[in-house]
Each structure stands twice: as structure tokens, then as C-alpha cells.
Design an enzyme around this catalytic site. Structure first.
Site, mmCIF file in Angstrom:
data_model
loop_
_atom_site.group_PDB
_atom_site.id
_atom_site.type_symbol
_atom_site.label_atom_id
_atom_site.label_comp_id
_atom_site.label_asym_id
_atom_site.label_seq_id
_atom_site.Cartn_x
_atom_site.Cartn_y
_atom_site.Cartn_z
ATOM 1 N N GLY A 1 -5.355 -4.228 -14.117
ATOM 2 C CA GLY A 1 -6.359 -5.256 -13.945
ATOM 3 C C GLY A 1 -5.844 -6.672 -13.883
ATOM 4 O O GLY A 1 -6.625 -7.620 -14.046
ATOM 5 N N HIS B 1 10.948 -16.008 -0.196
ATOM 6 C CA HIS B 1 11.151 -15.791 1.236
ATOM 7 C C HIS B 1 11.530 -17.142 1.843
ATOM 8 O O HIS B 1 10.757 -18.102 1.786
ATOM 9 C CB HIS B 1 9.886 -15.247 1.886
ATOM 10 N N HIS C 1 14.741 -11.300 -5.101
ATOM 11 C CA HIS C 1 13.762 -10.861 -6.107
ATOM 12 C C HIS C 1 14.458 -10.859 -7.463
ATOM 13 O O HIS C 1 15.636 -10.522 -7.580
ATOM 14 C CB HIS C 1 13.258 -9.455 -5.775
ATOM 15 N N HIS D 1 11.147 6.549 3.394
ATOM 16 C CA HIS D 1 10.578 6.829 4.718
ATOM 17 C C HIS D 1 11.319 6.090 5.835
ATOM 18 O O HIS D 1 11.133 6.409 7.009
ATOM 19 C CB HIS D 1 9.085 6.499 4.761
ATOM 20 N N SER E 1 8.406 -12.791 -13.038
ATOM 21 C CA SER E 1 8.626 -12.084 -11.779
ATOM 22 C C SER E 1 8.728 -13.106 -10.663
ATOM 23 O O SER E 1 7.890 -14.009 -10.567
ATOM 24 C CB SER E 1 7.480 -11.106 -11.507
ATOM 25 N N THR F 1 12.402 -10.072 -15.288
ATOM 26 C CA THR F 1 12.787 -9.542 -16.590
ATOM 27 C C THR F 1 11.522 -9.452 -17.433
ATOM 28 O O THR F 1 10.604 -10.260 -17.274
ATOM 29 C CB THR F 1 13.833 -10.424 -17.303
ATOM 30 N N ASN G 1 -4.466 -10.168 -12.140
ATOM 31 C CA ASN G 1 -4.886 -10.897 -10.953
ATOM 32 C C ASN G 1 -4.163 -10.371 -9.710
ATOM 33 O O ASN G 1 -2.935 -10.383 -9.642
ATOM 34 C CB ASN G 1 -4.585 -12.385 -11.161
#
Length: 288
Positions: free
Chosen positions: A271, A114, A124, A188, A110, A127, A273
Site C-alpha cells: 500500500g 536516468h 540504481h 525472457h 531507494s 539499502t 504510494n
């Protein structure tokens, strides 16, 4: 579990780890080429473990670089038993047997970057492979998030992803682009968080090798899709207005990741990190 699936899981985890290594090396090389008097940025690498479950990963975060203001590239291989909320969510998605057997295994990469220069787009990519005792699938994708959009950059990014998809099915790019447009939408705010890319999940055609090959090609397409854009824009002049536009867009990005992102919810509920899960958040953002 079948021995063949043991080997397939090992191959998938190894590929995601190799891709992580390839990308972090390329990003540090870009830092070396970036202008500026400050030292070139380097990744801080931290092993991660999952609380009360098995497995862990590698969290790699660079902060305050010449080209990257913050970038995280995480790899993980985890297993255990899903918490009740995550189990219920999987069951609701129709995962076979999940109501009775919450065991799972997952591995993936992942990435969120920035950039320092507001003209350089945030990006971003992820896979992954997911396994349960009665099912397996792949997922992932990549999407571009400029605060100042350039049509040529958007076209290059999408064309590179289209080329990666084409050998695997004439309909793959259009199908997964449409999915990204739907998934990376912020209800939103009534708008997309960026200019899209591709997104797919629950990919199981029945041919593990074919689905794994597609997932590898999606990951391998990331650097040629993104790196030329970052390199071209990192020397472009910008002013306070550009920086303000960037910080406001980052606020939009943070809202999406905290409210809607499926991976954020899964990571926190299983759970993993918390710093690794939330590494996607920008270093600075602004709301008006």
C-alpha cells in the site's frame, strides 16, 4: 519489542534519511556543473503516506535536468501489517513466525537515475532494514546500467564496491556480485539489464552492529562509485543513434522493474504510494 531494537531501528532510519540528503545535494550540485542553457534541475520533494497502514516517507524526483533526465531518491520508514500476498511471500522465504504474525517495520533509501546523455550510465541503489517480531535483516546494493558500455566505467564502479565490501569479509564482494548477476537478469530476454554491481538480502549474521556498518558502507560507496562517471560522460557528444540505443535500453530496464523487481512488488502490495514505488521507471523508453 526490546528497547535496544527500538534504538537500532531509529538509528537505521536516521542513517537512510541522512544518506538521502547527502545524495540529493550532490546531484543538485552536479546539475549546477552540467553544461546547458536551461536552468539546473532541482528535486521536487513530496511527503508520502501508506494507505491503511503506518508511516510514510519522502519522494524526491528531478525531471528535465541538464545531467539527469529523470532521477528519484526516495526515503521511507513504514510499519503495519503485511497484506496476505506479501505475508505469504515472506513466509515462503523462511521468515520466522511470519505465518502467524504479519506485523513489520521497514526503512530504507531507494534511488534510480536516468541520465540525459546516452553515454552516461543509468544507475540504481538501495539499502534497507526490515524487522518482524521474530527477525530482522538488512538488504540492498547498487548496479550500473549503461546503454553504451565503457570498460573503464564498469571497472571503476565495481572496484569502488569491492573496496567498500573488503573490510567486512573477504568473500563479501564475490558473493554479492554473483547475487547481483543472478538477480538483475531478465529471463525472457536472456540477458542482464546492465553490467551488475552487488546485491544482498536477508543479511543477519547475528551481529546487528556489523551488518549495519556494512550497509552504511554500501550506501556511502554510491557517490564515489557513480558520480565521477556521470560527470565525465555528461559533456560527451552524442547523436540520434546513441539516443535510440538509450531509449531501447530503457525499455529493457522498465520490463525488469515491472516484472521481476522485488522492491516494486513489495511496495505495491503493502500500500505504499504508487508514484513513489514506480519512480524507477524512465521518462521515455522505446520498444522495437
Amino acid at each position: 519489542m526490546r528497547p535496544a531494537m527500538d534504538e537500532q531501528r531509529h538509528r537505521a532510519a536516521l542513517w537512510f534519511r541522512e544518506l538521502r540528503d547527502r545524495i540529493t545535494a550532490a546531484f543538485e550540485a552536479l546539475e549546477d556543473r552540467a553544461p546547458g542553457d536551461a536552468p539546473a534541475g532541482r528535486f521536487e520533494v513530496t511527503p508520502t503516506e501508506r494507505a491503511d497502514n503506518g508511516g510514510g516517507g519522502i519522494m524526491s524526483v528531478m525531471r528535465g535536468g541538464r545531467a539527469f533526465e529523470k532521477v528519484g531518491v526516495n526515503w521511507s520508514e513504514v510499519h503495519g501489517t503485511l497484506a496476505p500476498r506479501a505475508q505469504a511471500a515472506m513466509a515462503a522465504r523462511g521468515v520466522p513466525g511470519m505465518e502467524d504474525d504479519p506485523r513489520f517495520w521497514a526503512s530504507g533509501i531507494s534511488l534510480v537515475a536516468h541520465m540525459r546523455n546516452p553515454h552516461a550510465p543509468a544507475v540504481h541503489m538501495n539499502t534497507r532494514m526490515f524487522w518482524t517480531p521474530r527477525a530482522w535483516w538488512f538488504g540492498g546494493g547498487s548496479d550500473l546500467n549503461p546503454c553504451i558500455e565503457y570498460a573503464d566505467d564498469t571497472a571503476h564502479f565495481h572496484n569502488t564496491l569491492r573496496d567498500a565490501c573488503l573490510p567486512h569479509g573477504a568473500e563479501y564482494y564475490d558473493r554479492f556480485k554473483a547475487w547481483a548477476d543472478e538477480y538483475f537478469f531478465i529471463p525472457h530476454r536472456g540477458r542482464a539489464r546492465g553490467v551488475g554491481g552487488i546485491f544482498y538480502d536477508d543479511l543477519n549474521t547475528g551481529d546487528w552492529e556489523a551488518d549495519f556498518a556494512f550497509t552504511r558502507d554500501v550506501g556511502a560507496a554510491f557517490l564515489p562509485a557513480f558520480l565521477p562517471l556521470a560527470e565525465a560522460r555528461m559533456t560527451q557528444a552524442f547523436d540520434d543513434t546513441d539516443r535510440d540505443t538509450q531509449l531501447i535500453h530503457r525499455g529493457l530496464y522498465a520490463e525488469y522493474n515491472l516484472v521481476y523487481d522485488r522492491g516494486t512488488k513489495f511496495g505495491l502490495e503493502t500500500g505504499h504510494n504508487a508514484d513513489a514505488v514506480l519512480m524507477s521507471l524512465p521518462p521515455l523508453a522505446k520498444w522495437v
